[in-house]
Design an enzyme around this catalytic site. Structure first.
Site, PDB file in Angstrom:
ATOM      1  CG  HIS A  24      -7.144  -1.486   3.069  1.00  0.00           C
ATOM      2  ND1 HIS A  24      -6.623  -0.390   2.292  1.00  0.00           N
ATOM      3  CD2 HIS A  24      -6.083  -2.322   3.088  1.00  0.00           C
ATOM      4  CE1 HIS A  24      -5.559  -0.427   1.958  1.00  0.00           C
ATOM      5  NE2 HIS A  24      -5.053  -1.803   2.675  1.00  0.00           N
TER       6      HIS A  24
ATOM      7  CB  THR B 126      -1.118  -0.010   1.129  1.00  0.00           C
ATOM      8  OG1 THR B 126      -1.763  -1.207   1.013  1.00  0.00           O
ATOM      9  CG2 THR B 126      -2.028   1.071   1.144  1.00  0.00           C
TER      10      THR B 126
HETATM   11  C1  NCD Z   1      -3.965  -5.924   3.585  1.00  0.00           C
HETATM   12  C2  NCD Z   1      -4.161  -4.862   4.729  1.00  0.00           C
HETATM   13  O1  NCD Z   1      -3.325  -4.330   5.142  1.00  0.00           O
HETATM   14  O2  NCD Z   1      -5.359  -4.776   5.309  1.00  0.00           O
HETATM   15  N1  NCD Z   1      -2.822  -5.621   2.884  1.00  0.00           N
HETATM   16  C3  NCD Z   1      -2.832  -4.869   1.898  1.00  0.00           C
HETATM   17  O3  NCD Z   1      -3.181  -3.458   2.181  1.00  0.00           O
HETATM   18  N2  NCD Z   1      -2.815  -5.140   0.578  1.00  0.00           N
HETATM   19  C4  NCD Z   1      -4.638  -7.334   3.714  1.00  0.00           C
HETATM   20  C5  NCD Z   1      -3.571  -7.852   5.083  1.00  0.00           C
HETATM   21  O4  NCD Z   1      -2.684  -7.341   5.397  1.00  0.00           O
HETATM   22  O5  NCD Z   1      -3.763  -8.847   5.239  1.00  0.00           O
END
Ligand code: NCD
Length: 305
Positions: A129, A52
């Site tokens: 998210h 991210t």
């Molecule tokens: C996710 C999160 O951070 O919620 N990862 C992400 O941002 N792609 C999923 C996870 O951490 O399992």
């Protein structure tokens, strides 16, 4: 100036608009190469991240902007006891837009209420998210050609998995979407999502712990990691962590056109042999995340192309 704290702050039409912009960025990257010149993105990451944070940074760099920030709360004044509100006020003096990840639910909202520049929630605790959902929606659109009339199986940690919460909210606005919620009893989707989203909108859904039985009826299978960092005790995590493992063998019983998604990082829940399967889309999802974040930054900064 607008923020993006919860995916529902974007209307379905606005999401369509972001998908259109992302597709145009993919087709004509040169057109956007300088569109955020002299603009700065601050990435404030109080919790670990690979995708991210780097996706936001790559997005801003590809728009010709620049990036400042930190990737660990220990490197910020939070370790000296500074509040989120104060940190955000300070950053506002340096940057044009903020992407914030925080282990506490609601922290990006607190930041947004204290500054005039746009704040993007890059993941708040076990809550939401929204930009992962943007990545997910573009992936579903590109792979299936539509985001409506789909049966989506969400599998794994539906309780703490914030990507799941945002995706269910967003998808429940499209017609003909059905959810199969696959998890152990202890990791079922929070009741507020069932009552306020699924039941409130009359969406068809089913809760089950049986992945094998669900597989043949799915258009999309969205696997998730058991969120170790949100457990109160390690025994529970150890007992539940390998509840589901998607193997090449299991994929033989899945529809030929079903796609497999995962927000990543993956631990054990998808065996690496599945990566070779053309239905595996999780690395495409990463790529799509960058394009959707580019589209979002352009929208929030009100950049005209
Ligand atoms: C996710 C999160 O951070 O919620 N990862 C992400 O941002 N792609 C999923 C996870 O951490 O399992």
């Amino acid at each position: 100036m607008r923020d993006l704290i919860d995916i529902m702050e974007l209307s379905a039409e606005e999401i369509d608009g972001l998908i259109k912009t992302a597709l145009d960025i993919i087709a004509n990257p040169g057109k956007y190469a300088e569109s955020c010149k002299r603009k700065k993105l601050a990435t404030l990451f109080f919790e670990p991240s690979t995708r991210t944070r780097l996706s936001f940074e790559a997005a801003m760099l590809e728009l010709g902007g620049s990036v400042i920030g930190f990737s660990d709360a220990a490197c910020s004044s939070a370790s000296k006891g500074e509040s989120v509100a104060d940190t955000a006020r300070v950053i506002e003096c340096y940057a044009d837009i903020i992407a914030m990840r925080h282990p506490k639910e609601g922290a990006p909202l607190v930041a947004a209420r204290n500054v005039d520049i746009p704040v993007i929630n890059a993941g708040d605790g076990g809550h939401n998210h929204p930009t992962q959902t943007l990545a997910d929606l573009l992936t579903i659109y590109r792979e299936k050609g539509r985001v409506d009339n789909l049966t989506i199986g969400l599998c794994g940690d539906l309780k703490f998995g914030r990507t799941v919460h945002s995706l269910i909210s967003a998808m429940s606005r499209y017609t003909g979407v059905k959810f199969v919620l696959i998890s152990p009893e202890e990791l079922r989707v929070p009741r507020y999502i069932v009552t306020d989203v699924l039941e409130a909108r009359g969406i068809e859904y089913e809760e089950t712990s049986d992945l094998d039985a669900a597989l043949p009826k799915l258009d999309v299978l969205y696997m998730t990691r058991v969120q170790k960092e949100r457990f109160f005790n390690e025994q529970d995590y150890l007992r539940l962590k390998d509840s589901y493992i998607l193997t090449a063998e299991k994929m033989k019983t899945a529809p030929e056109k079903m796609i497999v998604m995962h927000p990543l990082p993956r631990v054990n829940e998808i065996s690496v042999a599945v990566d070779e399967d053309p239905r595996a889309c999780y690395f495409k999802q990463v790529r799509n995340g960058k394009y959707m974040r580019m589209a979002l930054i352009l929208k929030l900064l009100e950049v005209k192309i």
